[in-house]
Scaffold this active site. Structure first.
Site, PDB file in Angstrom:
ATOM      1  N   THR A  61     -18.468  13.174 -11.748  1.00 60.25           N
ATOM      2  CA  THR A  61     -18.953  12.598 -13.009  1.00 60.25           C
ATOM      3  C   THR A  61     -18.436  11.173 -13.209  1.00 60.25           C
ATOM      4  O   THR A  61     -18.249  10.721 -14.331  1.00 60.25           O
ATOM      5  CB  THR A  61     -18.526  13.484 -14.192  1.00 60.25           C
ATOM      6  OG1 THR A  61     -17.126  13.767 -14.058  1.00 60.25           O
ATOM      7  CG2 THR A  61     -19.287  14.791 -14.217  1.00 60.25           C
ATOM      8  N   THR A 107      -9.489   4.031  -0.707  1.00 59.95           N
ATOM      9  CA  THR A 107     -10.392   5.155  -0.957  1.00 59.95           C
ATOM     10  C   THR A 107     -11.492   5.178   0.090  1.00 59.95           C
ATOM     11  O   THR A 107     -11.820   6.223   0.670  1.00 59.95           O
ATOM     12  CB  THR A 107     -11.052   4.986  -2.354  1.00 59.95           C
ATOM     13  OG1 THR A 107     -10.029   4.871  -3.334  1.00 59.95           O
ATOM     14  CG2 THR A 107     -11.968   6.141  -2.688  1.00 59.95           C
ATOM     15  N   VAL A 119     -21.950  20.036 -19.278  1.00 57.69           N
ATOM     16  CA  VAL A 119     -20.952  21.020 -18.856  1.00 57.69           C
ATOM     17  C   VAL A 119     -19.854  21.086 -19.921  1.00 57.69           C
ATOM     18  O   VAL A 119     -19.339  20.060 -20.371  1.00 57.69           O
ATOM     19  CB  VAL A 119     -20.380  20.644 -17.470  1.00 57.69           C
ATOM     20  CG1 VAL A 119     -19.164  21.483 -17.144  1.00 57.69           C
ATOM     21  CG2 VAL A 119     -21.461  20.827 -16.409  1.00 57.69           C
ATOM     22  N   GLU A 173       0.862  -1.197   0.000  1.00 58.19           N
ATOM     23  CA  GLU A 173       0.000   0.000   0.000  1.00 58.19           C
ATOM     24  C   GLU A 173       0.890   1.237   0.000  1.00 58.19           C
ATOM     25  O   GLU A 173       1.771   1.387   0.835  1.00 58.19           O
ATOM     26  CB  GLU A 173      -0.937   0.003   1.206  1.00 58.19           C
ATOM     27  CG  GLU A 173      -1.785   1.266   1.361  1.00 58.19           C
ATOM     28  CD  GLU A 173      -2.613   1.647   0.131  1.00 58.19           C
ATOM     29  OE1 GLU A 173      -3.481   0.873  -0.262  1.00 58.19           O
ATOM     30  OE2 GLU A 173      -2.365   2.737  -0.450  1.00 58.19           O
ATOM     31  N   ASP A 180     -12.719  -2.106  -7.586  1.00 58.48           N
ATOM     32  CA  ASP A 180     -12.986  -1.025  -8.544  1.00 58.48           C
ATOM     33  C   ASP A 180     -12.130  -1.141  -9.802  1.00 58.48           C
ATOM     34  O   ASP A 180     -12.457  -0.531 -10.825  1.00 58.48           O
ATOM     35  CB  ASP A 180     -12.697   0.346  -7.898  1.00 58.48           C
ATOM     36  CG  ASP A 180     -13.841   0.837  -7.012  1.00 58.48           C
ATOM     37  OD1 ASP A 180     -14.764   0.051  -6.739  1.00 58.48           O
ATOM     38  OD2 ASP A 180     -13.790   2.016  -6.604  1.00 58.48           O
ATOM     39  N   ARG A 200     -15.999   7.584 -11.690  1.00 59.64           N
ATOM     40  CA  ARG A 200     -14.622   7.214 -11.342  1.00 59.64           C
ATOM     41  C   ARG A 200     -14.102   6.205 -12.351  1.00 59.64           C
ATOM     42  O   ARG A 200     -14.878   5.549 -13.037  1.00 59.64           O
ATOM     43  CB  ARG A 200     -14.584   6.619  -9.919  1.00 59.64           C
ATOM     44  CG  ARG A 200     -14.938   7.643  -8.849  1.00 59.64           C
ATOM     45  CD  ARG A 200     -14.960   7.036  -7.459  1.00 59.64           C
ATOM     46  NE  ARG A 200     -13.683   6.493  -7.025  1.00 59.64           N
ATOM     47  CZ  ARG A 200     -12.719   7.222  -6.460  1.00 59.64           C
ATOM     48  NH1 ARG A 200     -12.873   8.520  -6.282  1.00 59.64           N
ATOM     49  NH2 ARG A 200     -11.595   6.650  -6.090  1.00 59.64           N
ATOM     50  N   HIS A 254     -43.486  -4.688  15.521  1.00 53.09           N
ATOM     51  CA  HIS A 254     -44.172  -3.396  15.445  1.00 53.09           C
ATOM     52  C   HIS A 254     -43.761  -2.541  16.638  1.00 53.09           C
ATOM     53  O   HIS A 254     -43.702  -3.063  17.755  1.00 53.09           O
ATOM     54  CB  HIS A 254     -45.684  -3.617  15.474  1.00 53.09           C
ATOM     55  CG  HIS A 254     -46.467  -2.340  15.498  1.00 53.09           C
ATOM     56  ND1 HIS A 254     -46.606  -1.553  14.372  1.00 53.09           N
ATOM     57  CD2 HIS A 254     -47.108  -1.701  16.508  1.00 53.09           C
ATOM     58  CE1 HIS A 254     -47.329  -0.480  14.694  1.00 53.09           C
ATOM     59  NE2 HIS A 254     -47.635  -0.545  15.984  1.00 53.09           N
TER      60      HIS A 254
END
Ligand code: FAD
Ligand code: NAI
Length: 462
Positions: A267, A41, A233, A33, A309, A269, A441
């Site tokens: 917008t 992240t 944009v 790391e 990711d 990753r 409940h």
């Protein structure tokens, strides 16, 4: 040269969970790391700090809007932004140190520095080369920006800058009405910023249930966020303290400009694979820059795996964690498995938004006959008592077999409620199975049961 059974590159939720499972399965394990702290992240600049700020700003919102209604009178709290950031940093610190403790407990070596793979079976960190029977890439992702938009992390920021602003902006423009834009946009709106969200599409949070999208946008508008939809944009112009956001409306090509103290660019990753040496190794990538893997999370290069990711699929911490555990099991000669059909998604605004499985749009596309059971939180006693009755639970079930195919919730604790539907789906349950389960409940969970009842003979409280 030290030898390992497994070296994992990246200590985010994918990498650290994978390492712990590898160690539990008896494999000699190290993690490379490059950050100063573990957790990736998610723990450092993602899930955890954003939820800390969402929590703190929600407390303020409750004090300002609901306390007096319950007879809790007095001055509303004022915001000490420095202290709020210190609280957020303390939360990060506690969590990242927790991972360090787990590494020590499981005898996992942390190889500090940025790693690369000079050849299969070898990992280089600074000048040291380590041997590993298996290498698992869990290098995560980074924000992707837009052409014409230059990030300085002070005035034009990604989520990372937005989690550590010098002060609360008066005017914030958020580019992108996705998960990051709406979570962090909510935070700053609650803290008093005037927030405008500029979104390319005509609906917020692409891919979600259309009714949830509409309800969500309506509720956020009521909370003070302004939306400019169908707007592309073009560019931003920034000084040291201010910015302008230029956009074109898609419906008529008209050009507009917004002024801001801070612009949050949210917008999407993209996978982060820089410096790993994947090109030279011949690791196959997808057209979207993700590492391509097979069903066992192995790349086309034997002994090199990838998760989280950096590969295909939703960019979510729990998806990365599940792949981490499954890849560890594969490497240990077991049969790791991830059910990609049952991965929940949650947006931690107030109210929360949660989903799992199919949407009506995907079911229509595949031509599968389905039924809808819907229940409004307005009919839930607990939600009404807690000023949380805006929203609903929607369950989608197969028209013929009644098997649950998906669920969409907008309302209080949606991110927790979704899991009973996830468990039901994992067991192949029918809506009737959920409807016949006694629910305590008064709980928000009763709304899930009522939605399941609505797939059959009908809910009781509507
Ligand atoms: P990461 O967490 O990105 O970790 C990768 C790690 O690898 C990093 O620490 C990096 O420094 C390290 N690394 C990379 N290359 C190298 C190298 N060559 N050598 C050494 N180290 C390397 N997801 C959720 O599920 N829930 C949420 O609430 C949520 N909130 C989010 C909020 C924000 C603002 C952001 C930005 C993201 C959020 N996410 C959330 C997404 C989540 O953070 C990611 O899906 C998750 O972190 C992915 O895990 P990972 O292990 O694949 O990668
Ligand atoms: P996103 O993919 O969720 O949303 C990006 C939005 O930007 C989309 O609505 C898109 O249409 C819009 N957009 C793209 N180009 C644009 C343009 N030129 N002008 C205007 N709008 C434009 O990406 P986001 O929010 O950056 O999040 C990245 C990832 O982080 C997501 O994949 C998400 O899974 C993860 N994440 C998850 C969280 C959670 O689980 N609660 C929280 C935060 C992030």
């Amino acid at each position: 040269m030290a030898n390992y059974d497994v070296i994992i590159i990246g200590a985010g939720p994918g990498g650290y969970v994978c390492a712990i499972r590898c160690a539990q399965l008896g494999l000699k394990t190290a993690v490379v790391e490059g950050r100063d702290t573990l957790g990736g992240t998610c723990l450092n600049v993602g899930c955890i700090p954003s939820k800390a700020l969402l929590h703190a700003s929600h407390q303020l919102h409750e004090a300002e809007h609901n306390f007096a209604k319950m007879g809790l009178k007095g001055k509303s709290p004022s915001v000490d932004w420095k202290q709020m950031l210190a609280y957020k940093d303390e939360v990060i610190d506690g969590n990242t140190k927790g991972i360090e403790f787990l590494f020590k407990k499981n005898k996992i070596d942390w190889l500090k520095g940025w790693g690369s793979i000079p050849e299969a079976g070898k990992v280089k960190v600074s000048d040291e080369v380590y041997e590993a029977k298996n290498i698992i890439i869990a290098s995560g992702s980074e924000p992707s920006s837009l052409p014409g938009v230059e990030i300085d992390e002070k005035v034009v920021v990604t989520s990372t800058g937005a989690l550590a602003l010098g002060k609360i902006p008066k005017k914030m423009v958020v580019i992108g009405a996705g998960v990051i834009g709406l979570e962090l946009g909510s935070v700053y709106a609650r803290l008093g910023a005037d927030v405008t969200v500029v979104e390319f599409l005509d609906a917020v949070t692409p891919g979600m249930d259309a009714e949830v999208q509409k309800t969500f946008q309506r509720i956020l508008k009521k909370q003070g966020l302004t939306f400019v939809m169908g707007a592309a944009v073009q560019k931003t112009e920034a000084t040291k303290t201010k910015a302008k956001v230029h956009y074109k409306l898609r419906r008529d090509d008209s050009e507009h400009v917004l002024d801001a103290d801070v612009v949050l660019v949210a917008t999407g990753r993209k996978p982060f694979v820089d410096g790993l040496g994947l090109d030279a190794l011949g690791v196959e990538m997808t057209d979207r820059g993700q590492i391509r893997t097979g069903k066992d999370w192995q790349t086309n290069v034997k002994g090199i795996y990838a998760i989280g990711d950096a590969i295909e699929g939703p960019m979510l911490a729990h998806k990365a964690e599940d792949e981490g555990m499954a890849a560890a099991e594969q490497v240990a000669g077991k049969h790791g498995h991830v059910n990609y059909g049952v991965i929940p998604g949650v947006i931690y605004t107030w109210p929360e938004v949660a989903n799992v499985g199919e949407t009506e749009a995907t079911l229509k596309e595949s031509g599968r006959a389905y039924k809808v059971g819907k229940f409004m939180f307005m009919g839930n006693g607990r939600a009404k008592a807690n000023f949380a009755a805006d929203g609903f639970v929607k369950i989608l079930a197969d028209k013929g077999t009644d098997r649950i195919l998906g669920a969409h919730i907008i309302g209080p604790a949606a991110g927790d409620l979704i899991h009973e539907v996830c468990v039901a789906m994992e067991f192949g349950a029918s809506a009737e199975d959920l409807a016949m389960t006694c629910h305590a409940h008064p709980t928000y969970s009763e709304a899930v049961r009522e939605a399941a009842l609505a797939c059959g003979d009908g809910p009781i409280h509507s």
